[in-house]
Write a protein that holds these residues in place. Structure first.
Motif, PDB file in Angstrom:
ATOM      1  N   THR A  15       0.962  -0.675  -0.200  1.00  0.00           N
ATOM      2  CA  THR A  15       0.304   0.377   0.070  1.00  0.00           C
ATOM      3  C   THR A  15       1.037   1.072  -0.101  1.00  0.00           C
ATOM      4  O   THR A  15       0.586   2.156  -0.695  1.00  0.00           O
ATOM      5  N   ARG A  16       2.075   0.724   0.686  1.00  0.00           N
ATOM      6  CA  ARG A  16       3.149   2.597   0.901  1.00  0.00           C
ATOM      7  C   ARG A  16       3.072   2.761  -0.661  1.00  0.00           C
ATOM      8  O   ARG A  16       3.911   3.530  -1.164  1.00  0.00           O
ATOM      9  N   ARG A  68       1.222   4.266  -2.952  1.00  0.00           N
ATOM     10  CA  ARG A  68       0.914   5.408  -3.022  1.00  0.00           C
ATOM     11  C   ARG A  68       1.875   6.285  -3.347  1.00  0.00           C
ATOM     12  O   ARG A  68       2.348   7.440  -4.529  1.00  0.00           O
ATOM     13  N   GLN A  69       3.106   5.897  -3.101  1.00  0.00           N
ATOM     14  CA  GLN A  69       4.388   6.215  -3.994  1.00  0.00           C
ATOM     15  C   GLN A  69       4.677   6.255  -5.403  1.00  0.00           C
ATOM     16  O   GLN A  69       4.958   7.398  -6.029  1.00  0.00           O
ATOM     17  N   ASP A 118       7.886   2.346   5.128  1.00  0.00           N
ATOM     18  CA  ASP A 118       7.757   3.176   4.065  1.00  0.00           C
ATOM     19  C   ASP A 118       9.462   2.731   3.641  1.00  0.00           C
ATOM     20  O   ASP A 118       9.811   3.159   2.656  1.00  0.00           O
ATOM     21  N   ALA A 158       9.488   0.182   1.409  1.00  0.00           N
ATOM     22  CA  ALA A 158       8.473   0.470  -0.100  1.00  0.00           C
ATOM     23  C   ALA A 158       9.098   1.540  -1.131  1.00  0.00           C
ATOM     24  O   ALA A 158       9.454   2.005  -1.593  1.00  0.00           O
TER      25      ALA A 158
END
Length: 169
Positions: free
Chosen positions: A18-19, A22-23, A156, A159
């Motif tokens: 999910t991270r 988003r990135q 984070d 990712a």
């Protein structure tokens, strides 16, 4: 491009995926996120977790990714992925395939066990659990191996490592 995150339950696929989604979406707005567990629900929960049901599900996910790939959509797929033949199919079929293995030792997975899956399997309450009564074959040729959330960093950080590798490809 398909970024395929592989790992057992509790390895951090969803957290990292999910991270990463988003990135990636910042530079590639056409990016979508697919989660193996959620796709089972989308398809109506018609499959069991035995090997036969898992293989059908694996094929569905790979073929969905191929369809999206043909349309120029970037996919981040977080999938348990226990079938080497589907991983090979992915590598041959997708325009660009980047495989990430979240490698977490079983004892760490069992400590995390947020779903209670491993505990229930060890107690004989559930069957067909990968890593307990279904073997988890380590991916043969991942493009990146991460030691999972913890040893290598937070979701984070992990990712970000995947993003650096994917954008550098």
């Amino acid at each position: 491009m398909i970024v395929w995150l592989i790992g057992m339950s509790g390895a951090g696929k969803t957290a990292v995926g999910t991270r990463l989604y988003r990135q990636l979406k910042e530079s590639r707005p056409e990016t979508v996120y697919l989660d193996g567990d959620l796709l089972r629900e989308v398809w109506g929960g018609d499959l069991g977790h035995d090997l036969a049901g898992r293989e059908v599900n694996a094929g569905r996910i790979s073929r969905l990714c191929a369809m999206l790939d043909r349309q120029g959509i970037t996919v981040v797929a977080a999938v348990l992925s226990i079938f080497p033949e589907w991983q090979e199919w992915n590598r041959k079929t997708f325009s660009s395939y980047f495989e990430v293995f979240l490698d977490v030792p079983m004892d760490v997975l069992e400590q995390r066990d947020s779903k209670g899956l491993y505990r229930a399997a060890r107690a004989g309450e559930v069957r067909d659990v990968v890593g307990v009564d279904i073997p988890f074959p380590r991916p043969a040729q991942p493009d990146l191996v991460l030691r999972g959330c913890g040893a290598d960093g937070t979701p984070d950080v992990l990712a970000g490592r995947v993003l650096d590798e994917v954008l550098g490809k």
